[in-house]
Motif scaffolding. Structure first.
Motif, PDB file in Angstrom:
ATOM      1  N   ALA A 191      -6.387  49.372  33.049  1.00 12.99           N
ATOM      2  CA  ALA A 191      -5.838  48.251  32.584  1.00 12.99           C
ATOM      3  C   ALA A 191      -3.952  48.029  32.902  1.00 12.99           C
ATOM      4  O   ALA A 191      -3.471  49.538  32.484  1.00 12.99           O
ATOM      5  N   SER A 192      -3.481  47.135  33.282  1.00 10.36           N
ATOM      6  CA  SER A 192      -2.276  46.990  33.512  1.00 10.36           C
ATOM      7  C   SER A 192      -1.375  46.621  32.315  1.00 10.36           C
ATOM      8  O   SER A 192      -0.122  46.731  32.066  1.00 10.36           O
ATOM      9  N   LYS A 193      -2.243  46.018  31.217  1.00  7.32           N
ATOM     10  CA  LYS A 193      -1.518  45.423  30.110  1.00  7.32           C
ATOM     11  C   LYS A 193      -2.534  45.643  29.017  1.00  7.32           C
ATOM     12  O   LYS A 193      -3.739  45.093  28.969  1.00  7.32           O
ATOM     13  N   VAL A 194      -2.044  46.380  27.861  1.00 10.70           N
ATOM     14  CA  VAL A 194      -2.826  46.526  26.562  1.00 10.70           C
ATOM     15  C   VAL A 194      -2.064  46.241  25.547  1.00 10.70           C
ATOM     16  O   VAL A 194      -0.620  46.852  25.144  1.00 10.70           O
ATOM     17  N   SER A 195      -2.398  45.201  24.639  1.00  6.17           N
ATOM     18  CA  SER A 195      -1.777  44.821  23.611  1.00  6.17           C
ATOM     19  C   SER A 195      -2.511  45.035  22.387  1.00  6.17           C
ATOM     20  O   SER A 195      -3.896  45.185  22.178  1.00  6.17           O
ATOM     21  N   MET A 196      -1.744  45.522  21.074  1.00  9.96           N
ATOM     22  CA  MET A 196      -2.235  45.742  19.917  1.00  9.96           C
ATOM     23  C   MET A 196      -1.656  44.845  18.708  1.00  9.96           C
ATOM     24  O   MET A 196      -0.223  44.635  18.810  1.00  9.96           O
ATOM     25  N   THR A 197      -2.626  43.843  18.406  1.00  4.20           N
ATOM     26  CA  THR A 197      -1.967  43.012  17.183  1.00  4.20           C
ATOM     27  C   THR A 197      -2.400  43.594  15.791  1.00  4.20           C
ATOM     28  O   THR A 197      -3.678  43.803  15.540  1.00  4.20           O
ATOM     29  N   ASN A 198      -1.168  43.635  14.789  1.00  8.36           N
ATOM     30  CA  ASN A 198      -1.568  44.035  13.530  1.00  8.36           C
ATOM     31  C   ASN A 198      -1.808  42.764  12.729  1.00  8.36           C
ATOM     32  O   ASN A 198      -0.918  42.056  12.394  1.00  8.36           O
ATOM     33  N   HIS A 199      -3.269  42.594  12.031  1.00  6.86           N
ATOM     34  CA  HIS A 199      -3.312  41.018  11.484  1.00  6.86           C
ATOM     35  C   HIS A 199      -2.789  41.207  10.032  1.00  6.86           C
ATOM     36  O   HIS A 199      -2.537  40.255   9.471  1.00  6.86           O
ATOM     37  N   LEU A 200      -2.429  42.294   9.492  1.00  5.18           N
ATOM     38  CA  LEU A 200      -1.780  42.456   8.419  1.00  5.18           C
ATOM     39  C   LEU A 200      -0.413  42.180   8.011  1.00  5.18           C
ATOM     40  O   LEU A 200       0.282  41.756   7.006  1.00  5.18           O
ATOM     41  N   THR A 201       0.262  42.467   9.291  1.00  5.16           N
ATOM     42  CA  THR A 201       1.759  42.505   9.035  1.00  5.16           C
ATOM     43  C   THR A 201       2.256  41.347  10.155  1.00  5.16           C
ATOM     44  O   THR A 201       3.254  40.902   9.899  1.00  5.16           O
ATOM     45  N   GLY A 202       1.418  40.695  10.925  1.00  2.25           N
ATOM     46  CA  GLY A 202       1.908  40.031  12.156  1.00  2.25           C
ATOM     47  C   GLY A 202       2.738  40.453  13.174  1.00  2.25           C
ATOM     48  O   GLY A 202       3.150  39.682  13.954  1.00  2.25           O
ATOM     49  N   LYS A 203       2.849  42.014  13.265  1.00  4.87           N
ATOM     50  CA  LYS A 203       3.284  42.618  14.309  1.00  4.87           C
ATOM     51  C   LYS A 203       2.405  42.841  15.484  1.00  4.87           C
ATOM     52  O   LYS A 203       1.220  42.930  15.195  1.00  4.87           O
ATOM     53  N   SER A 204       3.212  43.101  16.561  1.00  2.03           N
ATOM     54  CA  SER A 204       2.531  43.533  17.920  1.00  2.03           C
ATOM     55  C   SER A 204       3.224  44.312  18.716  1.00  2.03           C
ATOM     56  O   SER A 204       4.167  44.317  18.531  1.00  2.03           O
ATOM     57  N   THR A 205       2.495  45.032  19.354  1.00  2.07           N
ATOM     58  CA  THR A 205       2.959  46.014  20.593  1.00  2.07           C
ATOM     59  C   THR A 205       1.992  45.589  21.840  1.00  2.07           C
ATOM     60  O   THR A 205       1.043  45.446  21.797  1.00  2.07           O
ATOM     61  N   VAL A 206       2.970  45.500  22.957  1.00  4.75           N
ATOM     62  CA  VAL A 206       2.311  45.383  24.139  1.00  4.75           C
ATOM     63  C   VAL A 206       2.684  46.752  24.962  1.00  4.75           C
ATOM     64  O   VAL A 206       3.861  47.288  25.286  1.00  4.75           O
ATOM     65  N   LEU A 207       1.743  47.325  25.776  1.00  4.47           N
ATOM     66  CA  LEU A 207       2.165  48.459  26.906  1.00  4.47           C
ATOM     67  C   LEU A 207       1.755  47.656  28.009  1.00  4.47           C
ATOM     68  O   LEU A 207       0.695  47.108  28.391  1.00  4.47           O
ATOM     69  N   ARG A 208       2.702  47.775  29.069  1.00  7.84           N
ATOM     70  CA  ARG A 208       2.534  47.459  30.329  1.00  7.84           C
ATOM     71  C   ARG A 208       2.456  48.880  31.318  1.00  7.84           C
ATOM     72  O   ARG A 208       3.666  49.393  30.947  1.00  7.84           O
ATOM     73  N   TRP A 209       1.389  49.120  32.065  1.00 11.77           N
ATOM     74  CA  TRP A 209       1.426  50.149  32.798  1.00 11.77           C
ATOM     75  C   TRP A 209       1.576  49.780  34.311  1.00 11.77           C
ATOM     76  O   TRP A 209       1.161  48.760  34.741  1.00 11.77           O
ATOM     77  N   SER A 210       2.430  50.634  35.116  1.00 15.27           N
ATOM     78  CA  SER A 210       2.902  50.510  36.343  1.00 15.27           C
ATOM     79  C   SER A 210       2.944  51.946  37.169  1.00 15.27           C
ATOM     80  O   SER A 210       2.839  52.989  36.242  1.00 15.27           O
ATOM     81  N   ASN A 211       2.992  51.827  38.431  1.00 15.76           N
ATOM     82  CA  ASN A 211       3.384  53.001  39.329  1.00 15.76           C
ATOM     83  C   ASN A 211       2.426  54.361  39.067  1.00 15.76           C
ATOM     84  O   ASN A 211       3.019  55.366  38.942  1.00 15.76           O
ATOM     85  N   TYR A 212       1.109  53.772  38.974  1.00 16.73           N
ATOM     86  CA  TYR A 212       0.150  55.085  39.008  1.00 16.73           C
ATOM     87  C   TYR A 212       0.421  55.956  40.049  1.00 16.73           C
ATOM     88  O   TYR A 212       0.280  55.413  40.957  1.00 16.73           O
ATOM     89  N   LYS A 213       0.253  57.020  39.902  1.00 18.16           N
ATOM     90  CA  LYS A 213       0.088  58.335  40.842  1.00 18.16           C
ATOM     91  C   LYS A 213      -0.925  59.424  40.562  1.00 18.16           C
ATOM     92  O   LYS A 213      -0.762  59.830  39.526  1.00 18.16           O
ATOM     93  N   PHE A 214      -1.851  59.413  41.543  1.00 19.98           N
ATOM     94  CA  PHE A 214      -2.929  60.311  41.039  1.00 19.98           C
ATOM     95  C   PHE A 214      -2.914  61.770  41.880  1.00 19.98           C
ATOM     96  O   PHE A 214      -2.228  61.509  43.035  1.00 19.98           O
ATOM     97  N   ASN A 215      -3.539  62.405  41.532  1.00 17.34           N
ATOM     98  CA  ASN A 215      -3.409  63.961  41.957  1.00 17.34           C
ATOM     99  C   ASN A 215      -2.405  64.432  42.341  1.00 17.34           C
ATOM    100  O   ASN A 215      -1.985  64.802  43.652  1.00 17.34           O
ATOM    101  N   THR A 216      -1.389  64.330  41.513  1.00 15.88           N
ATOM    102  CA  THR A 216       0.082  65.012  41.622  1.00 15.88           C
ATOM    103  C   THR A 216       0.124  66.485  41.382  1.00 15.88           C
ATOM    104  O   THR A 216      -1.011  66.914  41.473  1.00 15.88           O
ATOM    105  N   ASP A 217       1.188  67.212  41.591  1.00 19.64           N
ATOM    106  CA  ASP A 217       1.270  68.638  41.240  1.00 19.64           C
ATOM    107  C   ASP A 217       1.353  69.035  39.963  1.00 19.64           C
ATOM    108  O   ASP A 217       2.048  70.111  39.527  1.00 19.64           O
ATOM    109  N   LEU A 218       0.765  68.502  38.964  1.00 19.42           N
ATOM    110  CA  LEU A 218       1.069  69.031  37.583  1.00 19.42           C
ATOM    111  C   LEU A 218       0.149  70.113  37.515  1.00 19.42           C
ATOM    112  O   LEU A 218      -1.020  70.299  38.294  1.00 19.42           O
ATOM    113  N   GLU A 219       0.316  70.928  36.323  1.00 20.04           N
ATOM    114  CA  GLU A 219      -0.228  72.010  35.985  1.00 20.04           C
ATOM    115  C   GLU A 219      -0.378  72.032  34.622  1.00 20.04           C
ATOM    116  O   GLU A 219       0.334  71.530  33.839  1.00 20.04           O
TER     117      GLU A 219
END
Length: 232
Positions: A191-219
């Motif tokens: 997903a490029s966009k994930v949103s979380m809404t808190n119904h008790l506080t009225g607050k929300s947070t949106v995560l936007r994902w981009s620039n995916y890179k797979f099979n990098t040189d991580l260890e």
């Protein structure tokens, strides 16, 4: 089992990196933004390793969050605070707390492992233009901040479309929606966009994902507490 099938479909990526923008919105609609980076690595026979690094704004720059997800039992989590120059462990009893002031909890930031929950099929119904399977998911851990969740998976690809979270008193606390799915490497939906809404506080947070890179040189050494102290 539907939940097991859904988890299997997102396995096998090896590792990846991505960029995220986190938008925090209060109940008056005022917004603040944060920019961060993400690294993820699969571990054979265990949960994924994940590390988040905050780049902006200046007051959170250099903050790092490390997750060693577990197939069963609580995840191991650590937070690096650059102002204190130390790594702080997030105990399982505190993982229901807010992640960096967002509507996501620390608990929400780990990998969803099937073994941590019991699942029950609820119904099949339309969700927008898609046809979805609705499951009830109940955490096995007593430290979870949730009594249960309802999850909507699209019937064709078993992608998470919506999740409703219920607090320990079984009140509808939050709703997460995942949108703008894209396919990578010909098989992995993200997903490029994930949103979380808190119904008790009225607050929300949106995560936007981009620039995916797979099979990098991580260890694996990139996902240690020592590595967390070096995040920049």
């Amino acid at each position: 089992m539907i939940a097991t099938d859904a988890r299997q479909r997102v396995k096998g990526f090896g590792n990846f990196t991505a960029d995220l923008t986190m938008t925090l919105r209060n109940k008056r609609g005022q917004e603040s933004k944060r920019e961060l980076r993400l690294k993820v690595m699969e571990v054979e026979g265990d949960g994924d390793r994940t590390i988040f690094v905050f780049d902006r704004p200046r007051n959170v720059k250099g903050t790092g969050f490390l997750v060693h997800a577990r197939r069963s039992g609580p995840d191991d989590q650590w937070l690096y605070l650059p102002a204190l120059k130390r790594v702080k462990r997030i105990s399982s009893s505190r993982q229901s707390g807010s992640f960096m002031g967002s509507e996501f909890s620390y608990e929400d930031m780990g990998t969803v492992e099937v073994e941590k929950y019991t699942h029950r099929f609820v119904r099949e119904e339309a969700c927008g233009k898609l046809q979805c399977l609705v499951l009830e998911r109940i955490p096995k851990s007593r430290d979870s901040g949730y009594s249960r969740m309802l999850i909507w998976l699209d019937q064709e690809e078993l992608r998470y479309i919506r999740t409703q979270y219920f607090d320990r008193r079984n009140k509808h606390l939050k709703t997460m929606n995942a949108e703008d799915y894209k396919k990578y490497l010909g098989r992995f939906w993200r997903a490029s966009k994930v949103s979380m809404t808190n119904h008790l506080t009225g607050k929300s947070t949106v995560l936007r994902w981009s620039n995916y890179k797979f099979n990098t040189d991580l260890e694996l050494s990139d996902f240690s507490r020592t590595a967390l102290k070096r995040v920049r």
